[in-house]
Enzyme design. Structure first.
Site, PDB file in Angstrom:
ATOM      1  N   LYS A  75       0.838  -1.196   0.000  1.00  0.00           N
ATOM      2  CA  LYS A  75       0.000   0.000   0.000  1.00  0.00           C
ATOM      3  C   LYS A  75       0.879   1.254   0.000  1.00  0.00           C
ATOM      4  O   LYS A  75       0.608   2.229  -0.702  1.00  0.00           O
ATOM      5  CB  LYS A  75      -0.949  -0.022   1.210  1.00  0.00           C
ATOM      6  CG  LYS A  75      -2.041  -1.088   1.065  1.00  0.00           C
ATOM      7  CD  LYS A  75      -2.832  -1.364   2.338  1.00  0.00           C
ATOM      8  CE  LYS A  75      -3.810  -2.528   2.104  1.00  0.00           C
ATOM      9  NZ  LYS A  75      -4.626  -2.865   3.277  1.00  0.00           N
ATOM     10  N   ASP A 121     -11.162   2.362   3.628  1.00  0.00           N
ATOM     11  CA  ASP A 121     -11.462   0.928   3.543  1.00  0.00           C
ATOM     12  C   ASP A 121     -12.954   0.687   3.292  1.00  0.00           C
ATOM     13  O   ASP A 121     -13.352  -0.410   2.915  1.00  0.00           O
ATOM     14  CB  ASP A 121     -11.112   0.232   4.878  1.00  0.00           C
ATOM     15  CG  ASP A 121      -9.761  -0.464   4.840  1.00  0.00           C
ATOM     16  OD1 ASP A 121      -9.366  -0.927   3.747  1.00  0.00           O
ATOM     17  OD2 ASP A 121      -9.116  -0.548   5.892  1.00  0.00           O
ATOM     18  N   GLN A 154      -4.882  -1.640   9.462  1.00  0.00           N
ATOM     19  CA  GLN A 154      -4.761  -2.974   8.876  1.00  0.00           C
ATOM     20  C   GLN A 154      -5.346  -4.035   9.803  1.00  0.00           C
ATOM     21  O   GLN A 154      -5.037  -4.064  10.998  1.00  0.00           O
ATOM     22  CB  GLN A 154      -3.280  -3.261   8.575  1.00  0.00           C
ATOM     23  CG  GLN A 154      -3.041  -4.529   7.777  1.00  0.00           C
ATOM     24  CD  GLN A 154      -3.606  -4.476   6.355  1.00  0.00           C
ATOM     25  OE1 GLN A 154      -3.685  -3.410   5.739  1.00  0.00           O
ATOM     26  NE2 GLN A 154      -4.013  -5.605   5.832  1.00  0.00           N
TER      27      GLN A 154
HETATM   28  N1  GUN Z   1      -6.908  -7.101   6.014  1.00  0.00           N
HETATM   29  C1  GUN Z   1      -7.212  -7.867   4.937  1.00  0.00           C
HETATM   30  N2  GUN Z   1      -7.776  -7.116   3.971  1.00  0.00           N
HETATM   31  C2  GUN Z   1      -7.841  -5.860   4.450  1.00  0.00           C
HETATM   32  C3  GUN Z   1      -8.333  -4.629   3.908  1.00  0.00           C
HETATM   33  O1  GUN Z   1      -8.825  -4.536   2.785  1.00  0.00           O
HETATM   34  N3  GUN Z   1      -8.198  -3.546   4.724  1.00  0.00           N
HETATM   35  C4  GUN Z   1      -7.680  -3.634   5.969  1.00  0.00           C
HETATM   36  N4  GUN Z   1      -7.621  -2.525   6.684  1.00  0.00           N
HETATM   37  N5  GUN Z   1      -7.229  -4.744   6.498  1.00  0.00           N
HETATM   38  C5  GUN Z   1      -7.309  -5.849   5.732  1.00  0.00           C
END
Ligand code: GUN
Length: 286
Positions: free
Chosen positions: A54, A121, A98
């Site tokens: 990211k 998200d 996350q």
């Molecule tokens: N963990 C697995 N997929 C995601 C996601 O799309 N966003 C976040 N914040 N955590 C995750």
């Protein structure tokens, strides 16, 4: 027959280019780059890889990324304080925490603490609600990426039967809602579903979000169907595979997303798109 392999990496590159153009335009307007704050708690190795991806994407798109790597023993209160500070920081456009979080922290509470306008998200109940009612909130990245992939492939879900396997808040549930918004007829299956194979054989579009390698086999797929494989599973020999038995399913399906190089890159690209969108909306609201 052999399926067309949907190149998620190429589609993601295109979406990131567009996000970069929009980010550059906004940067000129507001005198700073759009900014994404990423919080990671603990040392989960998969989460570390995702967060690094990211951050790399932010760099490529002209988005400032701030990382808050907090220790495993961080308390829920400390994390909520961090989020409150980022909510109040006018130079931060997007906040992403996350998942998964350590067991002593309530994920729901954390998600609800994030300002919905910065919730890139799309997990906050306000954004989930808008998604369900057809409003224009921020959409969750992986499910929105699935719909975007179909659009790029010229596959219109309208009138098609879509079967989603898995009902998680991050993928299965929102994927079902977005496919329905795209006028598909949607069935959600899960671990308690009976006659799964029978249901899957009716699907024109399958979204596999089970988290089990070798789960979806060729005998469960209607010839010519679209298989969107959301699984990211690590085999004992460290190979990364999806939920579909790729070699045999790609002999039956019409389209299939590979793992890696399918849905994964799309999730990151949609996050860039959401971050720039959040920054643009915040700038316009001033
Ligand atoms: N963990 C697995 N997929 C995601 C996601 O799309 N966003 C976040 N914040 N955590 C995750």
């Amino acid at each position: 027959m052999s399926a067309k392999i949907i190149d998620g990496k190429a589609i993601a590159a295109f979406i990131k280019e567009n996000a970069a153009k929009d980010a550059a335009e906004l940067t000129k307007k507001i005198g700073r780059h759009p900014c994404l704050a990423v919080i990671i708690v603990g040392e989960d190795p998969a989460s570390r890889v995702y967060v690094n991806n990211k951050k790399k994407a932010c760099e490529a798109c002209g988005i400032t990324s701030l990382e808050y790597a907090l220790p495993e023993q961080t308390t829920e209160g400390e994390l909520l304080d961090r989020i409150a500070a980022l909510n109040g920081d006018d130079t931060v456009d997007g906040i992403l925490c996350q998942l998964p979080l350590p067991k002593h922290i309530n994920e729901e509470k954390v998600i609800e603490a994030i300002d919905p306008a910065k919730d890139v998200d799309g997990f906050h109940p306000v954004n989930v609600g808008k998604m369900v009612t057809g409003g224009d909130g921020l959409l969750p990245c992986t499910p929105a990426g699935l719909v975007e992939m179909l659009r790029y492939e010229g596959i219109d879900p309208e009138g098609k039967r879509c079967v989603v396997i898995g009902r998680s808040n991050i993928v299965g549930k929102p994927a079902a809602i977005l496919m329905q918004r795209a006028n598909a007829t949607v069935t959600v299956c899960h671990s308690k579903t009976r006659n799964l194979k029978e249901i899957l054989l009716q699907a024109d579009i399958i979204v596999a979000s089970v988290g089990k390698p070798h789960f979806l086999t060729a005998d469960m797929v209607k010839p010519g169907a679209v298989v969107l494989d959301v699984g990211i599973n690590r085999l004992p020999d460290k190979t990364l595979v999806g939920d579909a038995e790729f070699a045999e399913v790609s002999e039956v399906a019409g389209w299939i997303t590979p793992v890696p190089g399918g849905v994964g890159p799309m999730t990151v690209a949609m996050l860039m798109k959401n971050t720039v969108a959040a920054a643009c909306r915040r700038a316009a609201a001033r």
